[in-house]
Scaffold this motif. Structure first.
Motif, PDB file in Angstrom:
ATOM      1  N   THR B  37       3.901 -10.034   2.577  1.00  0.00           N
ATOM      2  CA  THR B  37       5.308  -9.703   2.845  1.00  0.00           C
ATOM      3  C   THR B  37       6.090  -9.585   1.538  1.00  0.00           C
ATOM      4  O   THR B  37       7.108  -8.905   1.490  1.00  0.00           O
ATOM      5  N   GLY B  38       5.597 -10.240   0.475  1.00  0.00           N
ATOM      6  CA  GLY B  38       6.279 -10.164  -0.819  1.00  0.00           C
ATOM      7  C   GLY B  38       5.694  -9.115  -1.737  1.00  0.00           C
ATOM      8  O   GLY B  38       6.170  -8.947  -2.863  1.00  0.00           O
ATOM      9  N   SER B 240       2.347   3.011   8.872  1.00  0.00           N
ATOM     10  CA  SER B 240       1.360   4.072   8.626  1.00  0.00           C
ATOM     11  C   SER B 240       1.675   4.922   7.399  1.00  0.00           C
ATOM     12  O   SER B 240       0.863   5.745   6.994  1.00  0.00           O
ATOM     13  N   GLY B 241       2.857   4.747   6.829  1.00  0.00           N
ATOM     14  CA  GLY B 241       3.214   5.551   5.668  1.00  0.00           C
ATOM     15  C   GLY B 241       3.843   6.889   6.006  1.00  0.00           C
ATOM     16  O   GLY B 241       4.242   7.629   5.118  1.00  0.00           O
ATOM     17  N   ARG B 242       3.888   7.230   7.293  1.00  0.00           N
ATOM     18  CA  ARG B 242       4.477   8.507   7.693  1.00  0.00           C
ATOM     19  C   ARG B 242       5.243   8.323   8.994  1.00  0.00           C
ATOM     20  O   ARG B 242       4.937   7.416   9.776  1.00  0.00           O
ATOM     21  N   ASN B 243       6.187   9.200   9.222  1.00  0.00           N
ATOM     22  CA  ASN B 243       6.769   9.325  10.555  1.00  0.00           C
ATOM     23  C   ASN B 243       7.272  10.757  10.696  1.00  0.00           C
ATOM     24  O   ASN B 243       6.982  11.607   9.844  1.00  0.00           O
ATOM     25  N   GLU B 254       2.908   2.271  -2.672  1.00  0.00           N
ATOM     26  CA  GLU B 254       2.284   0.983  -3.008  1.00  0.00           C
ATOM     27  C   GLU B 254       2.784  -0.116  -2.103  1.00  0.00           C
ATOM     28  O   GLU B 254       2.009  -0.964  -1.651  1.00  0.00           O
ATOM     29  N   VAL B 255       4.097  -0.119  -1.881  1.00  0.00           N
ATOM     30  CA  VAL B 255       4.677  -1.159  -1.027  1.00  0.00           C
ATOM     31  C   VAL B 255       4.013  -1.107   0.347  1.00  0.00           C
ATOM     32  O   VAL B 255       3.654  -2.139   0.923  1.00  0.00           O
ATOM     33  N   ILE B 256       3.809   0.108   0.841  1.00  0.00           N
ATOM     34  CA  ILE B 256       3.203   0.229   2.169  1.00  0.00           C
ATOM     35  C   ILE B 256       1.737  -0.184   2.135  1.00  0.00           C
ATOM     36  O   ILE B 256       1.263  -0.920   3.000  1.00  0.00           O
ATOM     37  N   SER B 257       1.004   0.252   1.106  1.00  0.00           N
ATOM     38  CA  SER B 257      -0.426  -0.115   1.128  1.00  0.00           C
ATOM     39  C   SER B 257      -0.662  -1.607   0.931  1.00  0.00           C
ATOM     40  O   SER B 257      -1.512  -2.168   1.586  1.00  0.00           O
ATOM     41  N   TYR B 258       0.078  -2.242   0.014  1.00  0.00           N
ATOM     42  CA  TYR B 258      -0.187  -3.668  -0.252  1.00  0.00           C
ATOM     43  C   TYR B 258       0.583  -4.591   0.667  1.00  0.00           C
ATOM     44  O   TYR B 258       0.274  -5.766   0.767  1.00  0.00           O
TER      45      TYR B 258
END
Lengths: 245, 407
Positions: B37-38, B240-243, B254-258
């Motif tokens: 979360t961080g 998912s990184g997309r909408n 990066e924020v989304i993957s990690y």
């Protein structure tokens, strides 16, 4: 070995050679796992016209004269001269094309079929140099000491037609027909290439045949109901309409 | 003698192991989730190297700071830190040796985390492989290299304190506010900074600029940058990184993957609820660019962009980012739009959508004036009304990126 058995020494020698061959093989392939790598700003951009030349001024005159007879400027529009075909060819000969860098250039050399493509031992730049020298020598001998570029248009046409038919022998064993078809091929490329490469200047070639250029998307024109669509051609680097002025 | 040495060594090993023995599997897993979360991994890992082993350069307007190694390596990591040391760092921004940490480490946000959660992160980090790897020294000019200066900064801009729920709000809203403003530290990028790099609280989550990227307004209330996204679409984007509206690139990728893709739907929904409650001031529509700019922009767009983004800018949702209504495109700050044109971009591959799509770079093909024209065109078409982009803005960003790459 003569009796069909492998001697210890033979096995060692063969495996040593195999190791050497494996070590010497260039590492062109690599394995990519997981996601495809991506780097910002990385791009496989084309190699644009950079002004470099290979031909000497005399050689340029010869090739210019050839391509200007192949694609003459006439009532139908501009030809090879206006399109800058000679600049395209000269720049290509000065680059990786002229050096045959992207081709297999090892033997065997010799008789080949047209389907086999370029089969000469020397790369295109060298072949041009030898071809031009032979052509000018042949013209001097047959036309009162005048080189090809100095002949009148009708005589130039006759020489080119004879070369195309293979009915024009060049000295030093230069195959006239092959030289002719290489120049012809390059002239067409220079007339219809993307302007980025120095030829097809002002897209004169594309305009002649009505080709609208390197456009990505034709969906807006799908429902044109048979109407003629006239679009200004667009090169890879755009066209005049791309500049806000 | 040898026996004695061996015994000492064994004892030493036991005492380190002693720390780990008190931590259960569930505690470590709890810590793993809280660390996600961080997005601790994002800054504390050089891509491709051991997780949390540090060394990643963080360019700031004040100089380059290298994120330290936070594996439990004895010498170069935090192997000698106690839980109290770790708490002091996360909660107060004070390192084990008593020196002040730079707020590139977002302790002004992390201070909202309760002690139990910080302890869980400690236990998680303690369970990771220990990697001895020194981080390169920071390159901050004097007097910024003098860490004591941060005491003054903290006095002015830092209020330590664990998150206090607002009893007037739902538990979900409170959870969202905690995640967004606490461990999620969204404001680190999405809030504008003052001259000394502290968040301008009056512009909380209304957009900021960092490392030559514009982070847009991410408020979802009235006039917010993503007010047109539904709660489900916010969750889908973080998961998912997309909408239907966009795809994440660059830092947000990066924020989304990690981080966010590893978070529960309940937590992501809570974040959406909180963002929905935040209104932004109304944006004034910018005056449209000159006709010549729009005409050139339209032609450049038709020849280069429309095949994917479509002639009407609607793109192909979840594949080719729509530009009409795009929060990135409409951002008053054009940095991201220009940068994507110059460098290209890749949508983030996630567990939910593992196949990334990338846009090519146009730096080789378009001049500064042409990039300005096409950027101005997309920012002023299909209902978008963001300010025009000037040629000189493109030129200076191109130059800045070139210099950054050379470093």
């Amino acid at each position: 070995m003569a009796d069909g058995h492998w001697s210890r020494r033979h096995v060692l020698a063969v495996s040593f050679q195999a190791t050497l061959a494996a070590a010497a093989a260039p590492a062109l392939a690599r394995t990519i796992r997981g996601e495809m790598p991506w780097t910002p700003g990385q791009v496989d951009a084309p190699y644009p016209f950079d002004g470099a030349r290979f031909l000497t001024p005399d050689e340029r005159r010869c090739v210019s004269a050839m391509v200007e007879r192949l694609i003459p400027s006439d009532a139908r529009g501009p030809g090879a001269r206006e399109a800058g075909v000679i600049d395209f060819i000269d720049n290509q000969l000065a680059g990786f094309y002229g050096r045959g860098e992207r081709w297999y250039m090892q033997g065997p050399f010799g008789p080949s079929t047209p389907e086999q493509g370029y089969q000469f031992e020397e790369p295109p730049a060298g072949f041009y140099r030898r071809g031009i020298a032979a052509l000018d020598a042949a013209c001097r001998e047959r036309h009162g000491g005048r080189v090809f570029a100095a002949l009148d248009a009708a005589t130039q046409d006759a020489v080119l037609a004879a070369m195309e038919k293979g009915a024009f022998d060049l000295p030093s064993g230069v195959p006239a027909k092959a030289f002719f078809s290489l120049v012809r091929e390059n002239a067409i490329e220079g007339f219809f290439c993307d302007p980025l490469y120095g030829g097809n200047r002002d897209m004169v070639g594309w305009r002649l045949v009505g080709f609208p250029g390197a456009r990505y998307d034709y969906r807006p024109y799908l429902n044109h109901n048979g109407q003629r669509i006239t679009l200004e051609p667009v090169g890879l680097k755009g066209g005049p309409t791309w500049n806000p002025r | 003698m040898r026996a004695l040495l061996l015994a000492t060594a064994a004892l030493a090993a036991l005492s380190t192991a002693g720390l780990a023995q008190t931590t259960t599997y569930s505690q470590v897993e709890r810590g793993r989730y809280i660390a996600a979360t961080g997005n601790c991994q994002g800054c504390h890992t050089v891509p491709g190297e051991a997780p949390y082993s540090g060394g990643r350069p963080m360019p700031t307007p004040f100089g380059t700071i290298h994120a330290p190694n936070i594996t439990f390596a004895e010498r170069s990591g935090i192997g000698r830190w106690t839980k109290d040391d770790f708490w002091q760092a996360v909660h107060r921004g004070i390192g084990r040796d008593g020196q002040r940490l730079y707020p590139a480490f977002p302790y002004p946000h992390f201070t909202k985390m309760p002690r139990a959660d910080v302890d869980a992160v400690y236990d998680y980090l303690a369970a990771l492989p220990r990697v001895e790897k020194e981080s390169p020294p920071n390159s901050l000019p004097f007097p910024l290299s003098w860490r004591r200066l941060m005491a003054g900064w903290n006095l002015l801009f830092f209020t330590p304190g664990v998150y206090q729920p607002d009893p007037a709000r739902s538990p979900e809203w409170n959870r969202g506010a905690y995640l967004v403003d606490g461990p999620g530290h969204c404001g680190a990028c999405h809030t504008d900074k003052n001259l000394v790099g502290a968040d301008r609280q009056s512009r909380h989550l209304q957009g900021g600029e960092l490392d030559n990227w514009a982070a847009p307004d991410i408020r979802a209330g009235r006039n917010g940058g993503i007010s047109h996204w539904s709660d489900a679409e916010i969750v889908e984007y973080l998961k998912s990184g997309r909408n239907a509206h966009t795809a994440a690139v660059s830092t947000m990728a990066e924020v989304i993957s990690y981080s966010t893709q590893l978070m529960t739907e309940a937590d992501l929904s809570a974040m959406a609820v909180y963002l929905r409650s935040l209104d932004s001031p109304a944006r004034s529509a910018a005056s449209p660019p000159a006709e010549a700019v729009m005409t050139a922009g339209r032609d450049i767009y038709a020849d280069n962009c429309s095949a994917c983004h479509k002639a009407d800018g609607t793109g192909v949702p979840r594949f080719f980012g729509p530009l009409a209504g795009s929060n990135k495109v409409r951002d008053p700050n054009p940095t991201t739009v220009i940068r994507i044109l110059l460098e290209g971009a890749r949508s983030v591959p996630t567990n939910a959508r593992p196949t990334p799509l990338s846009m090519p770079s146009y730096a080789w093909k378009l001049t500064d004036a042409q990039i300005a024209a096409v950027a101005s065109y997309v920012r002023a078409s299909w209902g978008n009304a963001a300010p025009e982009v000037s040629e000189s803005t493109v030129r200076s960003l191109r130059q800045t990126l070139k210099e950054a790459e050379a470093h």
